[in-house]
Design a protein around this motif. Sequence first.
Motif, PDB file in Angstrom:
ATOM      1  N   GLN A  19       0.801  -1.230   0.000  1.00 30.23           N
ATOM      2  CA  GLN A  19       0.000   0.000   0.000  1.00 30.23           C
ATOM      3  C   GLN A  19       0.830   1.276   0.000  1.00 30.23           C
TER       4      GLN A  19
ATOM      5  N   ALA B   2       0.440   4.225   4.199  1.00 23.70           N
ATOM      6  CA  ALA B   2      -0.585   3.334   4.748  1.00 23.70           C
ATOM      7  C   ALA B   2      -0.292   2.995   6.207  1.00 23.70           C
TER       8      ALA B   2
ATOM      9  N   ALA C 129      -9.152   8.675   7.849  1.00 25.73           N
ATOM     10  CA  ALA C 129      -8.371   7.993   6.810  1.00 25.73           C
ATOM     11  C   ALA C 129      -8.361   6.488   7.049  1.00 25.73           C
TER      12      ALA C 129
ATOM     13  N   ARG D 199     -11.620   5.207   5.809  1.00 28.34           N
ATOM     14  CA  ARG D 199     -11.665   5.119   4.343  1.00 28.34           C
ATOM     15  C   ARG D 199     -10.792   4.002   3.795  1.00 28.34           C
TER      16      ARG D 199
ATOM     17  N   GLU E 221      -7.443   4.149   3.760  1.00 27.28           N
ATOM     18  CA  GLU E 221      -6.175   4.688   3.264  1.00 27.28           C
ATOM     19  C   GLU E 221      -5.021   4.336   4.200  1.00 27.28           C
TER      20      GLU E 221
END
Length: 911
Positions: A99, A103, A397, A400, A402
């Motif tokens: 990621q 991340a 975040a 979401r 992320e």
Amino acid sequence: MYQADESASTTCQAQTTCPYCGVGCGVTATLENGALTAVEGDRQHPANYGRLCVKGSALHETLGQQGRLMRPRVDGTEVDWDTALEAVASRLTSIRQAQGNEAVAAYLSGQLLTEDYYVANKLFKGFLGTPHLDTNSRLCMASAVVGYKRAFGADAVPCSYEDLEEAELVVLVGSNLAWNHPVLYQRLKVAKTRNPLMRVVVIDPRVTDSCEIADLYLGLKPGSDARLFNGLLSWMAAKGKLDRVYLERHTQGFDEALAAAREDAFDLESVAADCDLDAEALETFYYWFASQLHVVTLYSQGVNQSSSGTDKCNAIINCHLAGGKLGLPGAGPFSITGQPNAMGGREVGGLANQLAAHMDYHTPGAIDLVTRFWTTDRLVPTLPDAPGHKAVELFEAIERGEVQALWVMATNPAVSLPDAARVRAALAKCPLVIVSECVTDTDLLAYADIVLPASSWSEKDGTVTNSERRISRQRGLLPPPGEARHDWWIMCEVAKRLGYGEAFAYTHPSEIFDEHARLSGFENVADTGRRLFDISGLAGLDRAAYDALAPIQWPVTAQAPHGTARLFEDGQFATDNGLARLVPITPRGPEQRLSAARPLRLNTGRIRDQWHTMTRTARAPRLMNHRAEPFIEVHPDDALAYGVADQRLAVLTSEAGEYRARVRVANAQRRGEVFVPMHWTDRFTKQARSGALISGYTDPLSGQPESKHGAVALAPLSTAWEATLLVSEALSDAAPWCESDYWARIPMRGCQRWQLASGQVEHDWLERLAAWLPEAATLWCEDAGDGRLRAAAVKDGRLCWWAMIGPPAELPGLAWLEQRFNDSELSDTHRRRLLAGCDDGAADSGATICSCHQVGQKAIVSAIRDGDTSVEALGARLACGTQCGSCIPELKSLIEEERAHAKPTPDTQVA
């Protein structure tokens, strides 16, 4: 010297620092045979000169291995350290490879030591390459930080505690200093006694204990602070009270700031109306402030925790700059830190918008400078090129997807962040949650994939920085229990497994501190734009010198080897042109708006005897006695309007969640507003987390949440019964009674007290108690008509549990029952008195007022009515108010309330 006295083999003393609020009190700890047996204030420490509050005085009572994390856990299974560290390293690597660096994130705490913070910032930003490292200091200090940086060019508190003793006027804004920073309050109180000309103004929506020493109280409408100080700036200009020379020589932006203030606050009457204040009282404050040069304004969470907190801070600073009221003894805008090392964390880059050593991402050349400093022979760090997510943004975040990995250290975001239900959902969704923690019973551990047992106060060794920029040693007095390890060690071991061992080869915190000090001075010269934070004068300390380090205020440089008590004395600031900035302020109201459905303004805050989420203070049972349960403070008129009653249960509801607690009716509370404490968690009550009521609005500049301005509805909690259950420690774990609509757990010595309530009718209490508890009742008395019952179980001569069905107002004083749980065998006399709950003829001392000496309200009232109508007389008789002094405001209130009932003393009798 700040070293342990080892003259005796079994008893020694050592100097360390208190781990609670940002006052940074020095503590002298006594160790006997390897155990910490007593603490007292360090008489040499310049932050407190021997004073300690009740929390600090009880530090030795919060220790012990019970409830401590002892071994690492991976996916719920205890493992050895090698397995745990390999799991951390391999899982972080997998997520970064899949990621990307961003991340990965970390969420830290103002209770970490500076050395822990430094290693974390270096690891995450420098070598993991993620900017997403933030701290719970975001929740209390971020707006003050941005306010200082906008005005002065640096996160630099200009004042020293000594300024409180030099001031002619001290203004407390959004700060209940008496409860939240009690030692500093006592210092101010003494200074006022010594200087009868000193005035104190308290500006707060609530009448708090800090008003005890106030010459003027302004109970402003919540959220109107910026308008009040805009009005002050405008008034000063209109009355010719500006320091024109100071403004011209040392500042910029005054004309714009004044124009904004005049547009907002065009006359005193309109400001008074907008702030809901008496115009004459407001003008008195304006006159006092404008007429005195030596003015200190102390402000804290009541200002900061707002969606416009930064602007409120700058509105205050504007007035000090306009009057030249800083950079000299007894003057300055003084932000009081909420945590023991919030400032130390900021020094090393603990906020997501910082790099290290007070450098930011936008500081010219900062990324290159830090990169070069952290580069080793074979390793070059990869620093991010832009700031990361601030606390609330970080969990959004995670929600979401992320951010896929989060490492949390020494804090509990499942409780403390706003919109807590959303935060918990994000944590549950996160693929990897690593938690470094010292205790087993925090709400956060339910979401942890990897749990790492960390050291705690009395074991941690390093430094902290208090509210006046004073660096102090927090010394390790005891070895960590079990397999617990220091946070810096844990991160260094992970770094080695990630291939960064060369950059993290520390063997002692003194080596980390030395690197931190060297970085603060690295290329920090006037030619390249001097940085104000500089402790290069402390670089090069060997381990012995580090161990002996005495408290000192930064900057500490070759030019100021003994530290710096006061900043900006020369009128030079840390801006590009050396001028301070006045900032135009346009006040904004709270984002959490009142409505017909939620008509009451919610305020949250701390109480006198508790700290954060009670993981430490609740281990000292006497600290639970002053406010034993979560509560809702309500004005009498609102209590009547919403159908709630004093000491009965009620429920608050907001857009974000619900809160259940006991009502406290108080004239000190403004109408249309309620107050709740921030401390209770799911470990201590069913549904009384203040964060559940707060929506996630934040200040757009600082990212600090708007925790002081919730919008709620109030209603009584429907109950068919209330009960009190005292249970021995051996029977406390299962707790099936937690299915009740309301419960609160109150630790006691040798037992746990549970306050319970439900709306479901219970027809057979003995049957219910038998279902809840493995030991059957051996004693009971029942009044079926009133639904009252008292019962107890005794087995093998020991008290197992005691229960009362009925409201807690009917309880006897519980001290006698608490002692019975600690009896190895009950006497016949004690057994006969169990259902009464006290000795024959014993008086109930009432709710605890003095926690130091465990003196109750009824005992105090009785003494007042017997003629002890002064704090000194009460202290002589009962010892209340004679130790930390935190209870003195309440003693004075009781004296005023009961004076009409007091017996005349010889001085007041008529011959």
